[in-house]
Design an enzyme around this catalytic site. Structure first.
Site, PDB file in Angstrom:
ATOM      1  N   HIS A   9      22.582   5.627  26.373  1.00 15.79           N
ATOM      2  CA  HIS A   9      21.448   4.897  26.818  1.00 15.79           C
ATOM      3  C   HIS A   9      21.396   5.026  28.191  1.00 15.79           C
ATOM      4  CE1 HIS A   9      22.366   1.269  23.652  1.00 15.79           C
ATOM      5  NE2 HIS A   9      21.597   2.266  23.040  1.00 15.79           N
TER       6      HIS A   9
ATOM      7  N   THR B  45      31.857  -3.457  21.477  1.00 16.66           N
ATOM      8  CA  THR B  45      30.230  -3.540  21.359  1.00 16.66           C
ATOM      9  C   THR B  45      30.264  -4.732  20.421  1.00 16.66           C
ATOM     10  OG1 THR B  45      28.371  -2.326  20.582  1.00 16.66           O
ATOM     11  CG2 THR B  45      30.515  -1.583  19.839  1.00 16.66           C
ATOM     12  N   SER B  46      29.002  -5.359  20.656  1.00 17.81           N
ATOM     13  CA  SER B  46      28.566  -6.252  19.537  1.00 17.81           C
ATOM     14  C   SER B  46      28.053  -5.735  18.197  1.00 17.81           C
ATOM     15  CB  SER B  46      27.606  -7.330  20.010  1.00 17.81           C
ATOM     16  OG  SER B  46      26.462  -6.700  20.386  1.00 17.81           O
TER      17      SER B  46
HETATM   18  C1  BJW Z   1      34.933  -7.009  24.727  1.00 14.68           C
HETATM   19  C2  BJW Z   1      35.922  -7.446  25.795  1.00 14.68           C
HETATM   20  C3  BJW Z   1      36.798  -6.720  26.392  1.00 14.68           C
HETATM   21  C4  BJW Z   1      33.869  -8.542  25.867  1.00 14.68           C
HETATM   22  N1  BJW Z   1      37.487  -5.870  25.512  1.00 14.68           N
HETATM   23  N2  BJW Z   1      35.595  -6.125  24.146  1.00 14.68           N
HETATM   24  C5  BJW Z   1      15.157  -5.014  13.779  1.00 14.68           C
HETATM   25  C6  BJW Z   1      16.227  -4.382  13.038  1.00 14.68           C
HETATM   26  C7  BJW Z   1      17.099  -3.206  13.512  1.00 14.68           C
HETATM   27  C8  BJW Z   1      16.792  -2.566  14.520  1.00 14.68           C
HETATM   28  C9  BJW Z   1      15.482  -3.186  15.363  1.00 14.68           C
HETATM   29  C10 BJW Z   1      15.035  -4.346  14.951  1.00 14.68           C
HETATM   30  N3  BJW Z   1      13.779  -4.681  15.940  1.00 14.68           N
HETATM   31  C11 BJW Z   1      14.050  -3.720  17.017  1.00 14.68           C
HETATM   32  C12 BJW Z   1      15.134  -2.918  16.594  1.00 14.68           C
HETATM   33  C13 BJW Z   1      15.614  -1.563  17.513  1.00 14.68           C
HETATM   34  C14 BJW Z   1      16.255  -2.114  18.433  1.00 14.68           C
HETATM   35  C15 BJW Z   1      17.587  -2.991  18.288  1.00 14.68           C
HETATM   36  O1  BJW Z   1      18.457  -2.240  17.818  1.00 14.68           O
HETATM   37  N4  BJW Z   1      17.389  -4.150  18.386  1.00 14.68           N
HETATM   38  C16 BJW Z   1      18.361  -4.934  17.928  1.00 14.68           C
HETATM   39  C17 BJW Z   1      18.827  -5.962  19.073  1.00 14.68           C
HETATM   40  C18 BJW Z   1      17.930  -5.971  16.747  1.00 14.68           C
HETATM   41  N5  BJW Z   1      16.830  -0.649  19.419  1.00 14.68           N
HETATM   42  C19 BJW Z   1      15.884  -0.108  20.114  1.00 14.68           C
HETATM   43  O2  BJW Z   1      14.722  -0.509  20.348  1.00 14.68           O
HETATM   44  C20 BJW Z   1      16.682   1.288  20.278  1.00 14.68           C
HETATM   45  N6  BJW Z   1      15.437   2.104  20.157  1.00 14.68           N
HETATM   46  C21 BJW Z   1      15.094   2.588  19.056  1.00 14.68           C
HETATM   47  O3  BJW Z   1      15.686   1.969  18.100  1.00 14.68           O
HETATM   48  O4  BJW Z   1      13.962   3.559  18.990  1.00 14.68           O
HETATM   49  C22 BJW Z   1      13.313   3.533  17.653  1.00 14.68           C
HETATM   50  C23 BJW Z   1      12.329   2.391  17.581  1.00 14.68           C
HETATM   51  C24 BJW Z   1      11.191   2.608  18.420  1.00 14.68           C
HETATM   52  C25 BJW Z   1      10.558   1.507  18.384  1.00 14.68           C
HETATM   53  C26 BJW Z   1      10.444   0.505  17.818  1.00 14.68           C
HETATM   54  C27 BJW Z   1      11.771  -0.004  17.034  1.00 14.68           C
HETATM   55  C28 BJW Z   1      12.551   1.176  16.978  1.00 14.68           C
HETATM   56  C29 BJW Z   1      16.819   1.278  22.084  1.00 14.68           C
HETATM   57  C30 BJW Z   1      18.094   0.421  22.161  1.00 14.68           C
HETATM   58  C31 BJW Z   1      18.188   0.410  23.920  1.00 14.68           C
HETATM   59  C32 BJW Z   1      19.005  -0.770  24.122  1.00 14.68           C
HETATM   60  N7  BJW Z   1      19.045  -0.857  25.726  1.00 14.68           N
HETATM   61  C33 BJW Z   1      19.934  -1.700  26.275  1.00 14.68           C
HETATM   62  C34 BJW Z   1      19.547  -1.564  27.892  1.00 14.68           C
HETATM   63  C35 BJW Z   1      20.090  -0.299  28.533  1.00 14.68           C
HETATM   64  C36 BJW Z   1      19.818  -0.367  29.778  1.00 14.68           C
HETATM   65  C37 BJW Z   1      20.677  -1.125  30.765  1.00 14.68           C
HETATM   66  O5  BJW Z   1      21.671  -1.409  30.607  1.00 14.68           O
HETATM   67  O6  BJW Z   1      19.777  -1.945  31.491  1.00 14.68           O
HETATM   68  O7  BJW Z   1      21.361  -1.057  25.932  1.00 14.68           O
HETATM   69  S1  BJW Z   1      20.306  -3.294  25.708  1.00 14.68           S
HETATM   70  C38 BJW Z   1      21.900  -3.528  25.668  1.00 14.68           C
HETATM   71  O8  BJW Z   1      22.440  -3.602  24.483  1.00 14.68           O
HETATM   72  C39 BJW Z   1      22.326  -2.269  26.094  1.00 14.68           C
HETATM   73  C40 BJW Z   1      23.771  -2.009  25.360  1.00 14.68           C
HETATM   74  O9  BJW Z   1      24.100  -0.550  25.657  1.00 14.68           O
HETATM   75  C41 BJW Z   1      23.172  -2.363  24.073  1.00 14.68           C
HETATM   76  C42 BJW Z   1      24.496  -2.590  23.304  1.00 14.68           C
HETATM   77  O10 BJW Z   1      25.146  -3.928  24.065  1.00 14.68           O
HETATM   78  P1  BJW Z   1      26.719  -3.874  23.836  1.00 14.68           P
HETATM   79  O11 BJW Z   1      27.268  -2.765  24.669  1.00 14.68           O
HETATM   80  O12 BJW Z   1      27.236  -3.828  22.362  1.00 14.68           O
HETATM   81  O13 BJW Z   1      27.082  -5.061  24.697  1.00 14.68           O
HETATM   82  P2  BJW Z   1      27.058  -6.636  24.260  1.00 14.68           P
HETATM   83  O14 BJW Z   1      26.923  -7.700  25.325  1.00 14.68           O
HETATM   84  O15 BJW Z   1      26.019  -6.854  23.054  1.00 14.68           O
HETATM   85  O16 BJW Z   1      28.503  -6.835  23.449  1.00 14.68           O
HETATM   86  C43 BJW Z   1      29.903  -6.745  24.361  1.00 14.68           C
HETATM   87  C44 BJW Z   1      30.992  -7.049  23.179  1.00 14.68           C
HETATM   88  O17 BJW Z   1      32.029  -6.751  24.050  1.00 14.68           O
HETATM   89  C45 BJW Z   1      31.118  -8.089  22.682  1.00 14.68           C
HETATM   90  O18 BJW Z   1      31.292  -7.993  21.263  1.00 14.68           O
HETATM   91  C46 BJW Z   1      32.365  -8.938  23.181  1.00 14.68           C
HETATM   92  O19 BJW Z   1      32.930  -9.571  22.343  1.00 14.68           O
HETATM   93  C47 BJW Z   1      33.053  -7.803  23.518  1.00 14.68           C
HETATM   94  N8  BJW Z   1      34.115  -7.854  24.718  1.00 14.68           N
HETATM   95  N9  BJW Z   1      35.040  -8.679  26.481  1.00 14.68           N
HETATM   96  C48 BJW Z   1      36.655  -5.508  24.363  1.00 14.68           C
HETATM   97  N10 BJW Z   1      37.586  -7.274  27.413  1.00 14.68           N
END
Ligand code: BJW
Length: 254
Positions: free
Chosen positions: A121, A191-192
């Site tokens: 990302h 990651t969630s």
């Molecule tokens: C611990 C802990 C400790 C706490 N030890 N663990 C419907 C169905 C499927 C897909 C889609 C849909 N509608 C849209 C989509 C596509 C969309 C998507 O997936 N959306 C879903 C949310 C539904 N994806 C996209 O748009 C991606 N692009 C794409 O698919 O292109 C093709 C496309 C084009 C046009 C239309 C549709 C598709 C791009 C995704 C970009 C994500 N960007 C972000 C922001 C990045 C920049 C920034 O930081 O500002 O990325 S959003 C945010 O989420 C960030 C993260 O990298 C990403 C994932 O989050 P992560 O890392 O999992 O964090 P959390 O907070 O969710 O989880 C933390 C976890 O840690 C938790 O589980 C805690 O329990 C745990 N934890 N303490 C270990 N101490």
């Protein structure tokens, strides 16, 4: 099964594993003090992703988006890697093939010493020209100007991160799927597992025969499909696994 009972069978697998991939998310940096996205204290509880992390949001109000990223750069810039990052960095030397695939933009894996890092990302310390796509490194906190402009052509610069609705870099994504297909073990840490396409990588690894190890205090949509689920903080569980691995004599490179 209690976590400590899972450790021995995992160590048996790791001792013989040649090829490890690790998918990380915001949770691995939580113990460094960087907010996650989802969950009680998560950024998406306080801010609307639609207003700050989409191409449309940037088009509507680049200054607002940049102010948010400038604020986050201030938080991230004051934080250090935690024991979870450091264990993963040390494992790079212990396995013949070891790669981190991170969704994080904070650069903490590299700060901990990891070299083989794929950033799915993007990276918050890089700025990208909206005109020509040129990348600039910028560590200034705060930024010198908001919104920042390209020093070459004067066009608006944007954060070099992947927003919702944007495609990931195809080269990086292809490499991530390749690593997922080739690994013997995939760790899924903090990651969630709800954001695509990153969330598909562990399933790809599993379909290709890898053992999947999840480390997370909470269950995720992936938990039902993993071989080992350690419900705890990565800054505690990873050092625990590392300690056991050292006791079992860390595997050499050949
Ligand atoms: C611990 C802990 C400790 C706490 N030890 N663990 C419907 C169905 C499927 C897909 C889609 C849909 N509608 C849209 C989509 C596509 C969309 C998507 O997936 N959306 C879903 C949310 C539904 N994806 C996209 O748009 C991606 N692009 C794409 O698919 O292109 C093709 C496309 C084009 C046009 C239309 C549709 C598709 C791009 C995704 C970009 C994500 N960007 C972000 C922001 C990045 C920049 C920034 O930081 O500002 O990325 S959003 C945010 O989420 C960030 C993260 O990298 C990403 C994932 O989050 P992560 O890392 O999992 O964090 P959390 O907070 O969710 O989880 C933390 C976890 O840690 C938790 O589980 C805690 O329990 C745990 N934890 N303490 C270990 N101490």
């Amino acid at each position: 099964m209690k976590d400590d009972l899972l450790l021995d069978p995992l160590i048996d697998i790791l001792v013989n594993a040649k090829n490890i991939a690790v998918l990380t998310g915001a949770g691995i940096s939580a113990e460094s003090g960087i907010p996650t996205f989802r969950g009680e204290e998560g950024l998406w509880k306080q801010y609307r992703a639609e207003d700050l992390a989409t191409p449309g949001a940037f088009e509507n109000d680049p200054s607002l988006v940049w102010e948010w990223y400038d604020w986050r750069r201030g938080i991230i810039g004051s934080k250090d890697p935690n024991p979870g990052h450091f264990v993963l960095a040390s494992w790079e030397k212990d396995f013949p093939s070891f790669h981190i695939i991170t969704q994080n933009i904070d650069g903490l894996h590299q700060n901990a010493g990891s070299k083989n890092v794929l950033e799915l990302h993007g990276n918050i310390w890089k700025l990208r020209c909206t005109g020509k796509g040129t990348l600039f490194d910028d560590q200034n906190i705060p930024l010198e100007e908001i919104p920042p402009l390209c020093s070459d052509c004067g066009a608006l610069l944007r954060p070099h991160v992947v927003w919702f609705g944007e495609s990931l870099d195809m080269g990086i994504l292809n490499d991530a799927f390749l690593l997922s297909r080739e690994c013997n073990v995939m760790f899924v840490v903090g990651t969630s597992a709800v954001v695509q396409p990153a969330a598909s990588l562990p399933l790809t690894a599993r379909e290709s025969g890898a053992a999947i190890v999840e480390i997370n205090p909470d269950a995720t949509p992936l938990t039902a499909y993993v071989d080992f689920s350690f419900r705890g903080r990565s800054g505690e569980i990873l050092p625990l696994i590392d300690k056991k691995l050292i006791q079992a004599q860390k595997p050499g490179k050949d």
